[in-house]
Design a protein around this motif. Structure first.
Motif, PDB file in Angstrom:
ATOM      1  N   THR A   1      40.570  48.376  40.375  1.00  0.00           N
ATOM      2  CA  THR A   1      41.686  48.051  39.476  1.00  0.00           C
ATOM      3  C   THR A   1      42.997  48.410  40.139  1.00  0.00           C
ATOM      4  O   THR A   1      43.138  49.506  40.695  1.00  0.00           O
ATOM      5  CB  THR A   1      41.570  48.820  38.144  1.00  0.00           C
ATOM      6  OG1 THR A   1      40.376  48.434  37.467  1.00  0.00           O
ATOM      7  CG2 THR A   1      42.763  48.546  37.238  1.00  0.00           C
TER       8      THR A   1
ATOM      9  N   GLU B   1      40.886  43.540  39.435  1.00  0.00           N
ATOM     10  CA  GLU B   1      41.730  43.164  38.311  1.00  0.00           C
ATOM     11  C   GLU B   1      43.084  43.838  38.524  1.00  0.00           C
ATOM     12  O   GLU B   1      43.153  44.939  39.076  1.00  0.00           O
ATOM     13  CB  GLU B   1      41.121  43.611  36.977  1.00  0.00           C
ATOM     14  CG  GLU B   1      40.967  45.117  36.842  1.00  0.00           C
ATOM     15  CD  GLU B   1      40.408  45.551  35.491  1.00  0.00           C
ATOM     16  OE1 GLU B   1      40.038  44.674  34.690  1.00  0.00           O
ATOM     17  OE2 GLU B   1      40.344  46.779  35.251  1.00  0.00           O
TER      18      GLU B   1
ATOM     19  N   VAL C   1      46.047  45.164  36.346  1.00  0.00           N
ATOM     20  CA  VAL C   1      46.445  45.487  34.980  1.00  0.00           C
ATOM     21  C   VAL C   1      47.935  45.826  34.955  1.00  0.00           C
ATOM     22  O   VAL C   1      48.374  46.783  35.596  1.00  0.00           O
ATOM     23  CB  VAL C   1      45.620  46.667  34.429  1.00  0.00           C
ATOM     24  CG1 VAL C   1      46.109  47.037  33.024  1.00  0.00           C
ATOM     25  CG2 VAL C   1      44.141  46.332  34.411  1.00  0.00           C
TER      26      VAL C   1
ATOM     27  N   ALA D   1      49.234  35.287  34.042  1.00  0.00           N
ATOM     28  CA  ALA D   1      47.878  35.470  33.528  1.00  0.00           C
ATOM     29  C   ALA D   1      47.205  34.136  33.217  1.00  0.00           C
ATOM     30  O   ALA D   1      45.980  34.028  33.313  1.00  0.00           O
ATOM     31  CB  ALA D   1      47.927  36.353  32.281  1.00  0.00           C
TER      32      ALA D   1
ATOM     33  N   LYS E   1      45.451  41.195  33.979  1.00  0.00           N
ATOM     34  CA  LYS E   1      45.291  41.663  32.601  1.00  0.00           C
ATOM     35  C   LYS E   1      46.629  42.262  32.151  1.00  0.00           C
ATOM     36  O   LYS E   1      47.304  42.920  32.942  1.00  0.00           O
ATOM     37  CB  LYS E   1      44.195  42.726  32.461  1.00  0.00           C
ATOM     38  CG  LYS E   1      43.016  42.587  33.401  1.00  0.00           C
ATOM     39  CD  LYS E   1      42.180  41.362  33.153  1.00  0.00           C
ATOM     40  CE  LYS E   1      40.921  41.408  34.014  1.00  0.00           C
ATOM     41  NZ  LYS E   1      40.219  40.133  34.116  1.00  0.00           N
TER      42      LYS E   1
ATOM     43  N   ARG F   1      46.808  42.342  23.953  1.00  0.00           N
ATOM     44  CA  ARG F   1      46.154  42.367  25.254  1.00  0.00           C
ATOM     45  C   ARG F   1      45.900  40.927  25.701  1.00  0.00           C
ATOM     46  O   ARG F   1      45.657  40.064  24.864  1.00  0.00           O
ATOM     47  CB  ARG F   1      44.819  43.106  25.215  1.00  0.00           C
ATOM     48  CG  ARG F   1      44.919  44.618  25.190  1.00  0.00           C
ATOM     49  CD  ARG F   1      43.546  45.249  25.393  1.00  0.00           C
ATOM     50  NE  ARG F   1      43.623  46.698  25.490  1.00  0.00           N
ATOM     51  CZ  ARG F   1      42.680  47.456  26.031  1.00  0.00           C
ATOM     52  NH1 ARG F   1      41.574  46.890  26.519  1.00  0.00           N
ATOM     53  NH2 ARG F   1      42.809  48.769  26.078  1.00  0.00           N
TER      54      ARG F   1
ATOM     55  N   ASN G   1      43.661  38.618  28.640  1.00  0.00           N
ATOM     56  CA  ASN G   1      42.662  38.439  29.704  1.00  0.00           C
ATOM     57  C   ASN G   1      41.660  39.579  29.837  1.00  0.00           C
ATOM     58  O   ASN G   1      40.896  39.607  30.810  1.00  0.00           O
ATOM     59  CB  ASN G   1      43.321  38.207  31.066  1.00  0.00           C
ATOM     60  CG  ASN G   1      43.720  36.755  31.277  1.00  0.00           C
ATOM     61  OD1 ASN G   1      43.390  35.890  30.461  1.00  0.00           O
ATOM     62  ND2 ASN G   1      44.423  36.485  32.367  1.00  0.00           N
ATOM     63  N   PHE G   2      41.619  40.519  28.906  1.00  0.00           N
ATOM     64  CA  PHE G   2      40.660  41.607  29.040  1.00  0.00           C
ATOM     65  C   PHE G   2      39.231  41.152  28.720  1.00  0.00           C
ATOM     66  O   PHE G   2      38.285  41.893  28.981  1.00  0.00           O
ATOM     67  CB  PHE G   2      41.056  42.787  28.156  1.00  0.00           C
ATOM     68  CG  PHE G   2      41.991  43.746  28.840  1.00  0.00           C
ATOM     69  CD1 PHE G   2      41.516  44.891  29.459  1.00  0.00           C
ATOM     70  CD2 PHE G   2      43.343  43.501  28.884  1.00  0.00           C
ATOM     71  CE1 PHE G   2      42.367  45.767  30.099  1.00  0.00           C
ATOM     72  CE2 PHE G   2      44.215  44.371  29.512  1.00  0.00           C
ATOM     73  CZ  PHE G   2      43.727  45.520  30.127  1.00  0.00           C
TER      74      PHE G   2
END
Length: 342
Positions: free
Chosen positions: A7, A40, A42, A60, A67, A309, A311-312
């Motif tokens: 991440t 990912e 974030v 996104a 995310k 939120r 794209n989680f």
């Protein structure tokens, strides 16, 4: 051979001039590592008032590896990044700021050291292109914090680094509602590698840190790891009382010896009162910082409240090969985003 999941975490607030740039630079670095890692990226937005969220949502849509967490309000520079850190799902987390003062190419070196067994790989500023006075003041603060702290602190470290999942879970176990993350890393003490880098100057936008936020994190770094200020306050009280006693004895002897000619006057009394009161106010301020820290602990409020939120629901993926463009621009300033839907 299966690829490992990592991440990248980027906190941001009013960074419309930088988020596309940092995304594309991180994406380009991860594309060179696509045979080893899925990732990912974030972004946690602290309720920006500009087009930062709109640009992030545009990115996104083009790249499901991105995310987004949008906070309901600005929860400050301490709590918001920790919330994103705990929302991350990778085997390790790399924290990198949106203004590109943390160089994305160092991700390669950090991952190499992580693969070699380091639990933390920290970026340590060797030099900085920021104002020389500010850099000097920061270095003096780090030295002071080192002298006062009960543990070995990490100097010239801003939080830029890689953290293994075990470190993230240990930080979570602290259960601190207003955490000093840099101090936690020093407190944990797992095998750590330090990588030196030269911090570039911010190219676009303005820093969101002011003197208050710098004071806040500076004081937090001291009171979280040291009782020395409280001991100094007690020592100052005893020292002031002792000096006052000696001065009183001196005046008493002078009056006995020179009864007719010696006059005390009001000036020494006023100076003495102001001196004692200044010590009292400093001591009250120090104790107030500790009481405030206790009060914050007792409140135990959440790090952040999320508005949305994005794209989680998707997992880790392969880096997108081509950069994302917005109105024909891949990075840099200015960006015209009036056509981007929120």
């Amino acid at each position: 051979m299966s690829r490992r999941n990592i991440t990248i975490m980027t906190p941001c607030y009013n960074e419309e001039d930088n988020v596309l740039n940092v995304y594309n630079q991180v994406r380009a670095v991860m594309a060179t590592l696509a045979d080893k890692y899925e990732y990912e990226h974030v972004f946690i937005d602290n309720s920006s008032r500009d087009n930062t969220v709109a640009i992030l949502k545009w990115i996104a849509r083009e790249d499901p590896n991105v995310k987004i967490i949008v906070n309901s309000r600005n929860f400050g520079h301490i709590r918001s990044p920790i919330h994103a850190l705990f929302a991350s799902r990778g085997e390790c987390v790399i924290s990198i700021v949106a203004d590109l003062q943390d160089p994305p190419p160092m991700i390669v070196d950090m991952l190499r050291e992580w693969e070699n067994g380091a639990y933390c790989v920290l970026g340590i500023k060797r030099t900085s292109e920021e104002a020389s006075l500010m850099f000097w003041l920061r270095k003096q603060y780090y030295k002071l914090a080192e002298r006062l702290s009960s543990i070995e602190t990490i100097q010239n470290y801003t939080g830029f680094g890689l953290y293994d999942r075990k470190v993230i879970e240990l930080v979570r176990s602290f259960d601190d509602p207003y955490p000093y993350f840099r101090g936690m890393i020093a407190e944990i003490g797992l095998p750590t590698v330090r990588l030196l880098y030269d911090q570039p100057v911010r190219k676009f936008g303005i820093t969101k840190n002011n003197w208050y936020t710098l004071y806040d994190i500076g004081m937090l770094g001291i009171i979280n790891h040291s009782k020395v200020p409280l001991r100094l306050a007690s020592f100052a009280g005893f020292a002031g009382a002792f000096v006052s006693f000696l001065v009183a004895i001196g005046y008493f002897i002078a009056k006995i010896l020179f009864w007719s000619t010696f006059t005390v006057g009001i000036a020494p009394m006023l100076i003495g009162v102001f001196f004692v009161m200044s010590i009292v106010l400093v001591c009250l301020g120090i104790m107030g910082e500790y009481v405030g820290a206790i009060y914050t602990q007792l409140q135990h409020r959440p790090y952040a409240v999320e508005l949305t939120r994005v794209n989680f629901e998707t997992g880790f993926g392969t880096p997108r090969q081509e950069p994302v463009t917005l109105n024909g621009i891949t990075s840099g300033n200015p960006l015209t985003v009036t056509a981007v839907a929120p």
